[in-house]
Design a protein around this motif. Structure first.
Motif, PDB file in Angstrom:
ATOM      1  N   TYR A  79      -1.958   1.214  24.578  1.00  0.00           N
ATOM      2  CA  TYR A  79      -1.368  -0.062  23.753  1.00  0.00           C
ATOM      3  C   TYR A  79      -1.683   0.064  22.319  1.00  0.00           C
ATOM      4  O   TYR A  79      -1.523  -1.147  21.642  1.00  0.00           O
ATOM      5  N   ASN A  80      -1.901   1.217  21.641  1.00  0.00           N
ATOM      6  CA  ASN A  80      -1.966   1.097  20.123  1.00  0.00           C
ATOM      7  C   ASN A  80      -0.751   0.427  19.602  1.00  0.00           C
ATOM      8  O   ASN A  80       0.212   1.190  19.904  1.00  0.00           O
ATOM      9  N   ASP A  81      -1.139  -0.211  18.495  1.00  0.00           N
ATOM     10  CA  ASP A  81       0.297  -0.537  17.747  1.00  0.00           C
ATOM     11  C   ASP A  81      -0.309  -0.513  16.282  1.00  0.00           C
ATOM     12  O   ASP A  81      -1.104  -1.223  15.951  1.00  0.00           O
ATOM     13  N   LEU A  82       0.569   0.165  15.473  1.00  0.00           N
ATOM     14  CA  LEU A  82      -0.069   0.405  14.287  1.00  0.00           C
ATOM     15  C   LEU A  82       0.778  -0.647  13.336  1.00  0.00           C
ATOM     16  O   LEU A  82       0.645  -0.286  11.990  1.00  0.00           O
ATOM     17  N   SER A  83       1.490  -1.448  13.791  1.00  0.00           N
ATOM     18  CA  SER A  83       2.087  -2.567  12.913  1.00  0.00           C
ATOM     19  C   SER A  83       1.173  -3.203  12.046  1.00  0.00           C
ATOM     20  O   SER A  83       0.084  -3.533  12.595  1.00  0.00           O
ATOM     21  N   GLY A  84       1.337  -3.350  10.732  1.00  0.00           N
ATOM     22  CA  GLY A  84       0.718  -3.958   9.816  1.00  0.00           C
ATOM     23  C   GLY A  84      -0.065  -3.012   8.880  1.00  0.00           C
ATOM     24  O   GLY A  84      -0.763  -3.381   7.845  1.00  0.00           O
ATOM     25  N   LEU A  85      -0.257  -1.733   9.308  1.00  0.00           N
ATOM     26  CA  LEU A  85      -0.611  -0.852   8.687  1.00  0.00           C
ATOM     27  C   LEU A  85      -0.054  -0.625   7.038  1.00  0.00           C
ATOM     28  O   LEU A  85       1.082  -0.452   7.206  1.00  0.00           O
ATOM     29  N   LYS A  86      -1.005  -0.389   6.014  1.00  0.00           N
ATOM     30  CA  LYS A  86      -0.246  -0.401   4.869  1.00  0.00           C
ATOM     31  C   LYS A  86      -0.217   1.112   4.189  1.00  0.00           C
ATOM     32  O   LYS A  86      -1.039   1.891   4.462  1.00  0.00           O
ATOM     33  N   VAL A  87       0.988   1.571   3.737  1.00  0.00           N
ATOM     34  CA  VAL A  87       1.204   2.913   2.937  1.00  0.00           C
ATOM     35  C   VAL A  87       1.541   2.670   1.601  1.00  0.00           C
ATOM     36  O   VAL A  87       2.605   2.291   1.513  1.00  0.00           O
ATOM     37  N   ASP A  88       0.636   3.073   0.489  1.00  0.00           N
ATOM     38  CA  ASP A  88       0.960   2.933  -0.676  1.00  0.00           C
ATOM     39  C   ASP A  88       0.609   3.989  -1.516  1.00  0.00           C
ATOM     40  O   ASP A  88      -0.274   4.844  -1.320  1.00  0.00           O
ATOM     41  N   VAL A  89       1.458   4.090  -2.592  1.00  0.00           N
ATOM     42  CA  VAL A  89       1.364   5.102  -3.469  1.00  0.00           C
ATOM     43  C   VAL A  89       0.203   4.881  -4.633  1.00  0.00           C
ATOM     44  O   VAL A  89       0.230   3.831  -5.146  1.00  0.00           O
ATOM     45  N   ALA A  90      -0.646   5.508  -4.646  1.00  0.00           N
ATOM     46  CA  ALA A  90      -1.748   5.514  -5.661  1.00  0.00           C
ATOM     47  C   ALA A  90      -1.369   5.631  -6.916  1.00  0.00           C
ATOM     48  O   ALA A  90      -0.740   6.443  -7.389  1.00  0.00           O
ATOM     49  N   LYS A  91      -1.892   4.560  -7.919  1.00  0.00           N
ATOM     50  CA  LYS A  91      -1.518   4.492  -9.270  1.00  0.00           C
ATOM     51  C   LYS A  91      -2.798   5.071 -10.125  1.00  0.00           C
ATOM     52  O   LYS A  91      -3.427   4.219 -10.511  1.00  0.00           O
ATOM     53  N   ASN A  92      -3.030   6.295 -10.357  1.00  0.00           N
ATOM     54  CA  ASN A  92      -4.024   6.853 -10.982  1.00  0.00           C
ATOM     55  C   ASN A  92      -3.746   7.149 -12.523  1.00  0.00           C
ATOM     56  O   ASN A  92      -4.651   7.293 -13.349  1.00  0.00           O
ATOM     57  N   SER A  93      -2.181   7.151 -12.871  1.00  0.00           N
ATOM     58  CA  SER A  93      -2.014   7.275 -14.094  1.00  0.00           C
ATOM     59  C   SER A  93      -0.747   6.888 -14.250  1.00  0.00           C
ATOM     60  O   SER A  93       0.197   6.248 -13.359  1.00  0.00           O
ATOM     61  N   ALA A  94      -0.282   6.748 -15.737  1.00  0.00           N
ATOM     62  CA  ALA A  94       1.359   6.076 -15.675  1.00  0.00           C
ATOM     63  C   ALA A  94       2.247   6.970 -15.131  1.00  0.00           C
ATOM     64  O   ALA A  94       3.329   6.356 -14.964  1.00  0.00           O
ATOM     65  N   GLU A  95       1.915   8.430 -15.074  1.00  0.00           N
ATOM     66  CA  GLU A  95       3.183   9.194 -14.454  1.00  0.00           C
ATOM     67  C   GLU A  95       3.144   8.541 -13.055  1.00  0.00           C
ATOM     68  O   GLU A  95       4.372   8.732 -12.347  1.00  0.00           O
ATOM     69  N   ASP A  96       2.108   8.055 -12.410  1.00  0.00           N
ATOM     70  CA  ASP A  96       2.620   7.500 -10.824  1.00  0.00           C
ATOM     71  C   ASP A  96       3.245   6.531 -10.874  1.00  0.00           C
ATOM     72  O   ASP A  96       3.737   6.280  -9.662  1.00  0.00           O
ATOM     73  N   ASP A  97       3.634   5.598 -11.789  1.00  0.00           N
ATOM     74  CA  ASP A  97       4.556   4.522 -11.582  1.00  0.00           C
ATOM     75  C   ASP A  97       5.972   4.901 -11.318  1.00  0.00           C
ATOM     76  O   ASP A  97       6.750   4.170 -10.844  1.00  0.00           O
ATOM     77  N   CYS A  98       6.384   6.236 -11.557  1.00  0.00           N
ATOM     78  CA  CYS A  98       7.798   6.629 -11.223  1.00  0.00           C
ATOM     79  C   CYS A  98       7.641   7.349  -9.671  1.00  0.00           C
ATOM     80  O   CYS A  98       8.688   7.769  -9.413  1.00  0.00           O
ATOM     81  N   LYS A  99       6.625   7.643  -8.953  1.00  0.00           N
ATOM     82  CA  LYS A  99       6.579   8.208  -7.823  1.00  0.00           C
ATOM     83  C   LYS A  99       7.026   7.145  -6.791  1.00  0.00           C
ATOM     84  O   LYS A  99       6.490   6.357  -6.882  1.00  0.00           O
ATOM     85  N   ILE A 100       7.895   7.730  -5.939  1.00  0.00           N
ATOM     86  CA  ILE A 100       8.273   6.827  -4.652  1.00  0.00           C
ATOM     87  C   ILE A 100       8.330   7.878  -3.499  1.00  0.00           C
ATOM     88  O   ILE A 100       8.122   8.970  -3.497  1.00  0.00           O
ATOM     89  N   ILE A 101       8.197   7.147  -2.177  1.00  0.00           N
ATOM     90  CA  ILE A 101       8.000   7.597  -1.134  1.00  0.00           C
ATOM     91  C   ILE A 101       8.972   7.074  -0.166  1.00  0.00           C
ATOM     92  O   ILE A 101       9.525   6.027  -0.332  1.00  0.00           O
ATOM     93  N   ALA A 102       9.466   7.964   1.009  1.00  0.00           N
ATOM     94  CA  ALA A 102      10.036   7.410   2.072  1.00  0.00           C
ATOM     95  C   ALA A 102       9.224   7.315   3.287  1.00  0.00           C
ATOM     96  O   ALA A 102       8.257   8.124   3.293  1.00  0.00           O
ATOM     97  N   VAL A 103       9.162   6.347   4.151  1.00  0.00           N
ATOM     98  CA  VAL A 103       8.587   6.164   5.308  1.00  0.00           C
ATOM     99  C   VAL A 103       9.372   5.985   6.483  1.00  0.00           C
ATOM    100  O   VAL A 103      10.171   5.010   6.292  1.00  0.00           O
ATOM    101  N   LEU A 104       9.080   6.647   7.565  1.00  0.00           N
ATOM    102  CA  LEU A 104       9.850   6.426   8.654  1.00  0.00           C
ATOM    103  C   LEU A 104       8.850   6.022   9.811  1.00  0.00           C
ATOM    104  O   LEU A 104       7.668   6.551  10.020  1.00  0.00           O
ATOM    105  N   ASN A 105       9.106   4.944  10.726  1.00  0.00           N
ATOM    106  CA  ASN A 105       7.914   4.411  11.685  1.00  0.00           C
ATOM    107  C   ASN A 105       8.649   4.269  12.966  1.00  0.00           C
ATOM    108  O   ASN A 105       9.853   4.181  13.046  1.00  0.00           O
TER     109      ASN A 105
END
Length: 245
Positions: A112-138
């Motif tokens: 019965y494991n349900d992963l709904s509500g789990l957060k997936v975020d790009v870490a912002k460690n520098s100004a360059e990270d502001d331009c980084k994006i990801i795709a997520v499939l669930n």
């Protein structure tokens, strides 16, 4: 299975606007999803899956919730967090991905494991990270809808929208006339709502059905196939999924 870094993604470009879909086929199972353009991707996501069914196929571990992260640029650091972060395999809360690299995560067991509500975020460690994006499939490796069934499992997959694209008003239609089942819990579609903020109020056809939906929680309801449609309204952005039997 488990910890999977892969370079099996493809980048599709075109000289004009197109509509793109993906399909995943296995023995006696098939599902498809729309593919979002890069302009619709983001940095912050919330996972939504369907609860696993309790039957473990003899312990093969197939009945699990899962999701996949795909990076658009090199050296993209992604954080995985939330109340279900201790239920995932692998359990590493931070991964670093390069362009086109994917990372597959699934629930750590099939009870019965349900992963709904789990957060997936790009870490912002520098100004360059502001331009980084990801795709997520669930979705789910395999499960039953409803999850009280012991057969007729299917793989589920849907590309997730970033939280920045979530909304507060939804018109949902049922699969009226598709199939008629004698058992009441089979003659319905399933609605699942994931909030982006605490204390979210949910209305169904103008009636408050949840006045305090919090992060990590899911509001679940059913839509009978002879109902036709319903209107969902929330006071804060949510993701709304419809699962069809």
């Amino acid at each position: 299975v488990g910890d999977q870094y892969k370079n099996r993604t493809v980048r599709v470009t075109s000289t004009a606007d197109i509509s793109l879909y993906l399909a995943n086929e296995a023995d006696n199972s098939f599902d498809a999803s729309i593919v979002l353009p890069l302009s619709a991707l983001g940095q912050n996501y919330m996972i939504q899956t369907f609860p696993n069914d309790p039957y473990s196929n003899g312990g093969t571990g197939e009945n699990r919730s899962c999701f996949m992260i795909i990076a658009d640029r090199d050296n993209t650091t992604v954080n995985i967090s939330g109340s279900h972060s201790n239920q995932i395999e692998p359990s590493d809360p931070t991964v670093i991905l390069n362009e086109g690299e994917s990372y597959f995560v699934r629930s750590s067991n099939y009870d019965y494991n349900d992963l709904s509500g789990l957060k997936v975020d790009v870490a912002k460690n520098s100004a360059e990270d502001d331009c980084k994006i990801i795709a997520v499939l669930n979705g789910n490796v395999v499960t039953c809808i409803p999850n009280t069934l012991s057969n007729n499992r299917d793989h589920l997959v849907e590309q997730a929208y970033p939280i920045s694209n979530w909304g507060t008003k939804f018109a949902i239609t049922s699969t009226d006339g598709y199939v008629s089942f004698p058992t009441s819990n089979l003659d319905v579609d399933y609605i699942r709502i994931t909030p982006s903020e605490n204390n979210t109020k949910v209305k169904l056809n103008g009636v408050i059905v949840d006045s305090d939906l919090n992060l990590g929680e899911t509001y679940a309801d059913t839509l009978h196939r002879n109902t036709g449609s319903c209107y969902i309204e929330t006071d804060k952005p949510v993701a709304c999924y419809l699962y069809q039997r």
